[in-house]
Design an enzyme around this catalytic site. Structure first.
Site, PDB file in Angstrom:
ATOM      1  N   LYS A   8       0.845  -1.195   0.000  1.00 62.38           N
ATOM      2  CA  LYS A   8       0.000   0.000   0.000  1.00 62.38           C
ATOM      3  C   LYS A   8       0.876   1.238   0.000  1.00 62.38           C
ATOM      4  O   LYS A   8       1.881   1.300   0.699  1.00 62.38           O
ATOM      5  CB  LYS A   8      -0.904  -0.018   1.239  1.00 62.38           C
ATOM      6  CG  LYS A   8      -1.803   1.197   1.442  1.00 62.38           C
ATOM      7  CD  LYS A   8      -1.243   2.343   2.275  1.00 62.38           C
ATOM      8  CE  LYS A   8      -0.477   1.989   3.507  1.00 62.38           C
ATOM      9  NZ  LYS A   8       0.104   3.213   4.180  1.00 62.38           N
ATOM     10  N   PRO A  89       9.535  -4.397   4.126  1.00 55.86           N
ATOM     11  CA  PRO A  89      10.070  -4.017   5.440  1.00 55.86           C
ATOM     12  C   PRO A  89       8.946  -3.708   6.417  1.00 55.86           C
ATOM     13  O   PRO A  89       7.840  -3.313   6.032  1.00 55.86           O
ATOM     14  CB  PRO A  89      10.915  -2.771   5.141  1.00 55.86           C
ATOM     15  CG  PRO A  89      10.416  -2.261   3.830  1.00 55.86           C
ATOM     16  CD  PRO A  89       9.926  -3.438   3.069  1.00 55.86           C
ATOM     17  N   ALA A  91       7.197  -1.656   9.643  1.00 59.87           N
ATOM     18  CA  ALA A  91       7.122  -0.258  10.104  1.00 59.87           C
ATOM     19  C   ALA A  91       7.708   0.664   9.040  1.00 59.87           C
ATOM     20  O   ALA A  91       8.610   1.459   9.295  1.00 59.87           O
ATOM     21  CB  ALA A  91       7.850  -0.085  11.436  1.00 59.87           C
ATOM     22  N   GLY A  97       1.697  -5.281   7.277  1.00 60.92           N
ATOM     23  CA  GLY A  97       0.907  -6.150   8.143  1.00 60.92           C
ATOM     24  C   GLY A  97      -0.560  -6.116   7.792  1.00 60.92           C
ATOM     25  O   GLY A  97      -1.249  -7.142   7.806  1.00 60.92           O
ATOM     26  N   SER A  98      -1.069  -4.925   7.461  1.00 59.71           N
ATOM     27  CA  SER A  98      -2.470  -4.792   7.068  1.00 59.71           C
ATOM     28  C   SER A  98      -2.737  -5.551   5.771  1.00 59.71           C
ATOM     29  O   SER A  98      -3.774  -6.209   5.621  1.00 59.71           O
ATOM     30  CB  SER A  98      -2.830  -3.313   6.893  1.00 59.71           C
ATOM     31  OG  SER A  98      -2.706  -2.614   8.108  1.00 59.71           O
ATOM     32  N   ASP A 128      -5.811   0.485   7.950  1.00 59.85           N
ATOM     33  CA  ASP A 128      -5.529   0.228   6.539  1.00 59.85           C
ATOM     34  C   ASP A 128      -6.111  -1.087   6.034  1.00 59.85           C
ATOM     35  O   ASP A 128      -6.172  -1.307   4.817  1.00 59.85           O
ATOM     36  CB  ASP A 128      -4.016   0.203   6.292  1.00 59.85           C
ATOM     37  CG  ASP A 128      -3.378   1.580   6.396  1.00 59.85           C
ATOM     38  OD1 ASP A 128      -4.120   2.579   6.360  1.00 59.85           O
ATOM     39  OD2 ASP A 128      -2.142   1.643   6.507  1.00 59.85           O
TER      40      ASP A 128
END
Length: 268
Positions: A8, A89, A91, A97-98, A128
């Protein structure tokens, strides 16, 4: 089953105000790259998660991973054994993760269907996640979960993502925002909004991670039509007229900054 958790990016991100609930009122233009993490799954007696890939070691607690949390929220008659290849990567402002959680929603949707409250369940995992489920260009309002489609005249645009390999948590970046409302998201097509919009988190992110400024400078020296930071950083993106120009920029960046992470793709 196999799903790509599409990276995203926020082509524009306007922060309007701090809300009484502690969150921030946002207006953002989501877009998605045709590459990202990869999930493969098979039916099993119970849910399980195996994490591999370049950034696997950055996920310290697999049980706290959004993939595991998504599985726990979606009722099914059998379990899923999922292997997550972590190519993005952590963070990094890419919704990794979303996007991983959203890929689980798509897997369950295709095999068993989703519960009626799936939108609320998705939003409970992260702001997200709802946008990542369909991974189509759209406008997000509120905390980012109130979605509306946008005329996507940027589909197929070559894009280069670059991260200085510095993790940057979202919370501190929002906390460093100066609280000044610089105005709403522009109207128009995706191209119009991206060109006329901005990322209000860019300045606070740079104050916490000065390396972002260097990434933006390097990308601006290429023949990009748009360069901006994504989300709360530290990943930055550049859009190009054609794939050859993008490839030249990627090769130049890899040569001059070999320690940076990068990903080439096209907008969906």
């Amino acid at each position: 089953m196999r799903e790509i958790a599409y990276a995203k990016i926020n082509l524009a991100l306007h922060v309007r105000r701090r809300r009484e609930d502690g969150y921030h009122e946002l207006e953002t233009l989501f877009a998605f790259v045709d590459a990202g993490d990869e999930l493969t799954a098979r039916r099993s007696e119970r849910d399980e998660l195996i994490v591999v890939g370049e950034f696997a070691t950055e996920i310290a607690d697999p049980f706290g991973n959004l993939v595991s949390k998504a599985l726990a929220k979606l009722p099914r008659p059998d379990g899923l054994s999922i292997t997550l290849e972590k190519n993005l990567p952590v963070a990094a402002g890419l919704g990794g993760g979303s996007a991983d959680a959203a890929a689980v929603f798509r897997m369950v949707r295709d095999t068993h269907g989703l519960p009626e409250d799936w939108r609320q369940q998705a939003a409970s995992l992260g702001a997200d996640v709802p946008a990542c489920i369909d991974s189509l260009a759209c406008i997000g309002r509120g905390t980012g979960t109130e979605l509306e489609l946008v005329e996507n005249d940027l589909g197929g645009t070559p894009v280069l993502l670059v991260n200085p390999r510095v993790a940057l948590s979202t919370g501190p970046v929002f906390a460093a925002w100066d609280g000044f409302d610089r105005g709403p998201l522009p109207e128009g097509t995706a191209r119009d909004i991206a060109r006329e919009g901005r990322n209000d988190l860019e300045a606070p992110a740079i104050s916490l991670c000065p390396e972002i400024s260097g990434v933006l400078d390097v990308l601006r020296e290429t023949e990009a039509v748009l360069v901006r930071m994504s989300g709360s950083g530290a990943t930055c993106f550049a859009l190009y007229r054609d794939a050859d120009t993008r490839s030249e920029a990627a090769a130049r960046t890899a040569r001059d900054c070999p320690n940076w992470w990068q990903l080439s793709g096209r907008l969906r």
